[in-house]
Design an enzyme around this catalytic site. Structure first.
Site, mmCIF file in Angstrom:
data_model
loop_
_atom_site.group_PDB
_atom_site.id
_atom_site.type_symbol
_atom_site.label_atom_id
_atom_site.label_comp_id
_atom_site.label_asym_id
_atom_site.label_seq_id
_atom_site.Cartn_x
_atom_site.Cartn_y
_atom_site.Cartn_z
ATOM 1 N N THR A 7 0.871 -1.180 0.000
ATOM 2 C CA THR A 7 0.000 0.000 0.000
ATOM 3 C C THR A 7 0.904 1.225 0.000
ATOM 4 O O THR A 7 1.663 1.437 0.967
ATOM 5 C CB THR A 7 -0.881 0.035 1.269
ATOM 6 N N LYS A 54 -7.862 1.767 -3.039
ATOM 7 C CA LYS A 54 -7.541 1.335 -1.667
ATOM 8 C C LYS A 54 -7.692 2.511 -0.681
ATOM 9 O O LYS A 54 -8.313 2.370 0.376
ATOM 10 C CB LYS A 54 -6.106 0.791 -1.661
ATOM 11 N N LYS A 67 -1.636 4.920 8.737
ATOM 12 C CA LYS A 67 -0.830 5.005 7.512
ATOM 13 C C LYS A 67 -1.718 5.265 6.290
ATOM 14 O O LYS A 67 -1.458 6.158 5.486
ATOM 15 C CB LYS A 67 -0.057 3.691 7.318
HETATM 16 P P1 NAD Z 1 5.922 -5.968 7.205
HETATM 17 O O1 NAD Z 1 6.718 -4.827 7.754
HETATM 18 O O2 NAD Z 1 5.544 -7.103 8.095
HETATM 19 O O3 NAD Z 1 6.721 -6.606 5.954
HETATM 20 C C1 NAD Z 1 7.480 -5.862 5.035
HETATM 21 C C2 NAD Z 1 8.711 -6.685 4.681
HETATM 22 O O4 NAD Z 1 9.434 -6.001 3.644
HETATM 23 C C3 NAD Z 1 9.683 -6.840 5.864
HETATM 24 O O5 NAD Z 1 9.945 -8.219 6.095
HETATM 25 C C4 NAD Z 1 10.938 -6.101 5.396
HETATM 26 O O6 NAD Z 1 12.146 -6.676 5.850
HETATM 27 C C5 NAD Z 1 10.811 -6.239 3.885
HETATM 28 N N1 NAD Z 1 11.607 -5.272 3.118
HETATM 29 C C6 NAD Z 1 11.712 -3.934 3.282
HETATM 30 N N2 NAD Z 1 12.550 -3.412 2.364
HETATM 31 C C7 NAD Z 1 12.981 -4.460 1.595
HETATM 32 C C8 NAD Z 1 13.871 -4.572 0.488
HETATM 33 N N3 NAD Z 1 14.484 -3.513 -0.027
HETATM 34 N N4 NAD Z 1 14.080 -5.800 -0.023
HETATM 35 C C9 NAD Z 1 13.461 -6.903 0.483
HETATM 36 N N5 NAD Z 1 12.612 -6.853 1.539
HETATM 37 C C10 NAD Z 1 12.380 -5.642 2.086
HETATM 38 O O7 NAD Z 1 4.631 -5.323 6.544
HETATM 39 P P2 NAD Z 1 3.241 -6.068 6.179
HETATM 40 O O8 NAD Z 1 2.316 -5.989 7.331
HETATM 41 O O9 NAD Z 1 3.562 -7.374 5.545
HETATM 42 O O10 NAD Z 1 2.652 -5.057 5.083
HETATM 43 C C11 NAD Z 1 3.204 -4.990 3.788
HETATM 44 C C12 NAD Z 1 2.369 -4.014 2.975
HETATM 45 O O11 NAD Z 1 1.015 -4.470 2.926
HETATM 46 C C13 NAD Z 1 2.336 -2.600 3.556
HETATM 47 O O12 NAD Z 1 2.410 -1.677 2.508
HETATM 48 C C14 NAD Z 1 0.996 -2.547 4.275
HETATM 49 O O13 NAD Z 1 0.473 -1.229 4.365
HETATM 50 C C15 NAD Z 1 0.157 -3.431 3.384
HETATM 51 N N6 NAD Z 1 -0.997 -4.057 4.060
HETATM 52 C C16 NAD Z 1 -0.811 -4.659 5.277
HETATM 53 C C17 NAD Z 1 -1.910 -5.247 5.901
HETATM 54 C C18 NAD Z 1 -1.738 -5.928 7.253
HETATM 55 O O14 NAD Z 1 -2.750 -6.272 7.877
HETATM 56 N N7 NAD Z 1 -0.505 -6.162 7.728
HETATM 57 C C19 NAD Z 1 -3.164 -5.216 5.307
HETATM 58 C C20 NAD Z 1 -3.315 -4.637 4.044
HETATM 59 C C21 NAD Z 1 -2.210 -4.054 3.437
#
Ligand code: NAD
Length: 298
Positions: free
Chosen positions: A94, A169, A244
């Site tokens: 997102t 979204k 966010k």
């Molecule tokens: P998270 O922080 O758990 O996971 C993100 C991952 O990306 C981490 O493991 C981090 O190490 C990795 N990362 C960052 N930079 C990187 C790079 N350069 N190379 C490789 N890996 C890298 O976040 P999440 O909860 O999984 O959310 C991910 C996305 O989904 C976000 O944008 C969030 O807004 C969206 N989202 C999350 C949810 C939820 O409930 N968690 C729901 C809908 C949308």
């Protein structure tokens, strides 16, 4: 047809999504900056890539699931030159609509194809493969990504051109943030008028106040036994994620010169609330802040 998919970003959402692709028979080349996250993907059956460029080198489709736009753009700078020409880049993070459009432009300039495809449904939806995808980009790109989206989710909507998925979204989540505050204020007003939660629920959920924030994620315990309010507001959809998404909506409101007082106010209220509770509370816990502040006002 089995595809070779690079999956970058194996956090709360990315790991179960990648695992579902593996289960469906796709070859998944995984990479995350955090070794423990990468280990989790390998345990689920993905191949361990040595770096992000290594992950994408022979991929047909690259899926990213990263925290924010700056991570996506920085990573694209590293990997767009490492992929084979014409590779499809699907970003499920997102991020800001403007960043998503920049990501599309950079992909196109590097001879690649792109789709923005953020999700709703949270970690539970990622694990159960019941996510909803909102996609922005060309028809052909959406059609090519569709079989993978259908594995990771239960619904995929093509919303329009570059950035349209992110736009859908943040508009949806602006409705959700504003409606959760409205429902919470109504319950606190009801309390001050001596109205029981159950009575207000029974009327509003069958009347014109009906909405998801009330009938599924009811912010007070009792009327909807599965809502986070019944488990001391454990998420669910964390307050920090709502803050966010409303921040992204507020940016878009500002950039577009859109007069949306409630959307902007909801972003302010959730930013302050999330600063206190972070990801420890479901976003419906804002009802307690409203109640506490009401106590202070009287
Ligand atoms: P998270 O922080 O758990 O996971 C993100 C991952 O990306 C981490 O493991 C981090 O190490 C990795 N990362 C960052 N930079 C990187 C790079 N350069 N190379 C490789 N890996 C890298 O976040 P999440 O909860 O999984 O959310 C991910 C996305 O989904 C976000 O944008 C969030 O807004 C969206 N989202 C999350 C949810 C939820 O409930 N968690 C729901 C809908 C949308």
């Amino acid at each position: 047809m089995s595809r070779t998919v690079a999956f970058l970003g194996l956090g709360h959402m990315g790991l179960p999504m990648a695992a579902n692709l593996v289960k469906a028979g796709h070859r998944v080349r995984a990479y995350d900056l955090v070794p423990a996250a990468l280990d989790g993907a390998v345990t689920a059956g993905a191949e361990r890539a040595a770096s992000a460029p290594d992950a994408v080198a022979d991929a047909e489709i690259v899926v990213t699931m990263l925290p924010a736009g700056r991570h996506v753009l920085a990573l694209y700078d590293d990997i767009l030159t490492a992929a084979r020409p014409g590779t499809l880049f699907v970003d499920c993070s997102t991020i800001d609509v403007a960043d998503a459009r920049t990501a599309h432009e950079r992909a196109r300039a590097a001879g690649m194809r792109a789709l923005d495809a953020p999700v709703s449904g949270g970690v539970v939806g990622a694990e159960a493969a019941t996510l909803t995808f909102m996609a922005g980009g060309g028809e052909d790109e959406f059609a090519e990504a569709r079989p993978l989206l259908d594995i990771m989710g239960k619904k995929a909507v093509h919303c329009g051109g570059p950035g349209a998925g992110q736009a859908a979204k943040i508009c949806n989540n602006m409705i959700l943030g504003v409606s959760m505050i409205a429902v919470s204020e109504a319950f606190v007003l009801g309390e001050s008028l001596g109205l029981s939660h159950q009575a207000l629920y029974e009327v509003a959920s069958m009347a014109s106040g009906q909405c998801w924030a009330l009938s599924v994620n009811c912010p007070v315990p009792g009327p909807v036994p599965t809502s986070p309010a019944n488990r001391d507001y454990r998420p669910g959809f964390a307050a920090s994620l709502m803050a966010k998404d409303l921040g992204l909506a507020a940016n878009a409101l500002r950039e577009g010169g859109v007069h949306a007082e409630l959307g902007r106010k909801a972003a302010e209220l959730y930013a302050a609330y999330a600063e206190r509770v972070g990801d420890s509370e479901d976003f419906s816990g804002i009802v307690r802040t409203i109640r506490d502040q009401s106590g202070e006002a009287t």
